[in-house]
Design an enzyme around this catalytic site. Structure first.
Site, PDB file in Angstrom:
ATOM      1  N   GLU A 132       0.869  -1.185   0.000  1.00 42.83           N
ATOM      2  CA  GLU A 132       0.000   0.000   0.000  1.00 42.83           C
ATOM      3  C   GLU A 132       0.903   1.232   0.000  1.00 42.83           C
ATOM      4  OE1 GLU A 132      -3.732   2.014   2.460  1.00 42.83           O
ATOM      5  OE2 GLU A 132      -2.612   0.348   3.347  1.00 42.83           O
ATOM      6  N   ASN A 222     -12.503   5.953   1.954  1.00 39.12           N
ATOM      7  CA  ASN A 222     -11.449   6.503   2.795  1.00 39.12           C
ATOM      8  C   ASN A 222     -10.227   6.909   1.983  1.00 39.12           C
ATOM      9  OD1 ASN A 222     -12.730   4.094   4.857  1.00 39.12           O
ATOM     10  ND2 ASN A 222     -12.606   6.195   5.581  1.00 39.12           N
ATOM     11  N   ASP A 278      -8.059  -3.959   7.525  1.00 38.90           N
ATOM     12  CA  ASP A 278      -7.052  -2.890   7.637  1.00 38.90           C
ATOM     13  C   ASP A 278      -6.439  -2.924   9.034  1.00 38.90           C
ATOM     14  OD1 ASP A 278      -5.455  -0.843   6.686  1.00 38.90           O
ATOM     15  OD2 ASP A 278      -6.900   0.739   7.104  1.00 38.90           O
TER      16      ASP A 278
END
Length: 379
Positions: A132, A222, A278
């Site tokens: 990420e 988000n 997450d």
């Protein structure tokens, strides 16, 4: 226990697609040998009374940053991956993508090497790797360190292509602001799962990147351009594009239940919305705080935040996410279960995961209590 004959009955059985009642499941030698009506399957070996609990495949989580008190970023090694995977196994996860948050090239190389070795050693639960960042948008950095965010260069691209050749799954989260269309095309052709996220790109730009080969979106809503009246943003592009799937952090904090409900109703298929945790270091532990690259992150009231209040990952497990979808959003139980099992498994091409089928291993099967409050290994 896994080697003896076990017959599970008296509870709904989720096979990865449907929630079925009136069935029994018999495991022999640690594998599912029969699944069908109890009067056909019969009772053999040890009888396990589910007492209304749900028997189903273990979860598949494509975004796991840490667990058991450790972060992958802090020590990208096989031993760290064993700890993280073990913690999430206790939370019902059968397969996961350990996730490295934006870091240096050297740390990224170490994470790739650790994931490759973990796969070679068949570390239970490690299905590949998710990077990420660091090629994200500064405008939508979230909790990522802005000093480490940068454009993708030729050396980065070569590193990712080499990793894709060694790993069963390589997922990368990138933003159009720091990655070119040509780079996305090259990565997609090499089998990399390219996911857009942490981006302020507009609707048309996002659609162009989907056309180039990006087929996933990281934690929808988000850290991204929102659904506006004149610019639908990355949110709108995701909902409109049937080729794209998207992860959701369904804790009721990162995304309001009404926004989740709207997204579930609006998503164009066959792309799917799926659940991610997450999760950070606190997953599977009682820790109240931890550090990420020297920055303190506090755990309080179901939130993980930096000192300035920025959300920094989630204090979430997938059983809780399923409960939020069912109780607060109004998603049907079978659909919510699919979003944590077969849907993410299909996205990474791991079709043997996320399903309860003849031959599946008992150690990848879970038992979820009827109120969606707890989960345990079935065996």
């Amino acid at each position: 226990m896994t080697q003896q004959t076990l017959t599970f009955l008296n509870g709904p059985i989720f096979d990865g697609l449907q929630l079925r009642t009136g069935l029994a499941a018999r495991f022999e030698g640690g594998k599912l040998a029969a699944l069908g009506p109890e009067n056909v399957i019969g009772r053999a070996g040890k009888i396990v009374d589910l007492a209304g609990d749900i028997l189903g495949p273990g979860y598949v989580d494509l975004q796991v940053n840490g667990g058991d008190g450790v972060m992958f970023n802090d020590d990208p090694s096989v031993s760290t991956l064993r700890r993280i995977a073990g913690a999430h196994r206790r939370l019902g996860v059968a397969a996961l993508l350990p996730t490295l948050i934006t870091d240096t090239r050297e740390k990224t190389q170490a994470a790739i090497a650790a994931a490759i070795e973990a796969v070679r050693e068949a570390v239970p639960g490690i299905a590949g790797l998710h990077l990420e960042g660091p090629h994200l948008s500064l405008a939508r950095k979230g909790a990522h360190d802005p000093a480490l965010i940068r454009p993708m260069d030729d050396e980065d691209l070569a590193m990712l292509l080499a990793a894709a050749a060694e790993l069963p799954v390589l997922k990368i989260t990138i933003a159009p602001e720091n990655v070119t269309l040509e780079q996305v095309q090259t990565l997609a052709r090499a089998g990399v799962l390219v996911s857009l996220g942490h981006s302020d790109a507009n609707f048309d730009t996002c659609q162009a990147y989907f056309a180039a080969g990006a087929r996933c979106v990281t934690h929808l809503f988000n850290a991204m351009s929102q659904l506006g009246n004149r610019n639908p943003g990355l949110v709108g592009a995701t909902l409109a594009n049937g080729a794209v799937s998207a992860g959701l952090i369904a804790d009721g904090i990162h995304v309001h239940p009404q926004s989740l409900r709207a997204a579930w109703a609006a998503k164009t298929g066959p792309g799917r919305l799926f659940l991610v945790s997450d999760a950070m270091a606190v997953a599977g532990s009682d820790a109240t705080q931890f550090t990420l690259e020297g920055r303190l992150i506090r755990r309080e009231g179901g939130r993980l935040t930096l000192e300035d209040g920025t959300l920094a990952g989630a204090d979430l497990d997938l059983t809780t996410a399923i409960r939020v979808l069912v109780n607060d959003v109004g998603v049907s139980l079978p659909e919510a279960l699919r979003a944590a099992t077969s849907a993410p498994a299909a996205i990474i091409g791991q079709t043997t995961q996320g399903q309860l089928a003849i031959g599946c291993k008992l150690d990848s099967v879970i038992r979820i209590d009827a109120l969606l409050g707890t989960v345990a290994q079935a065996g």
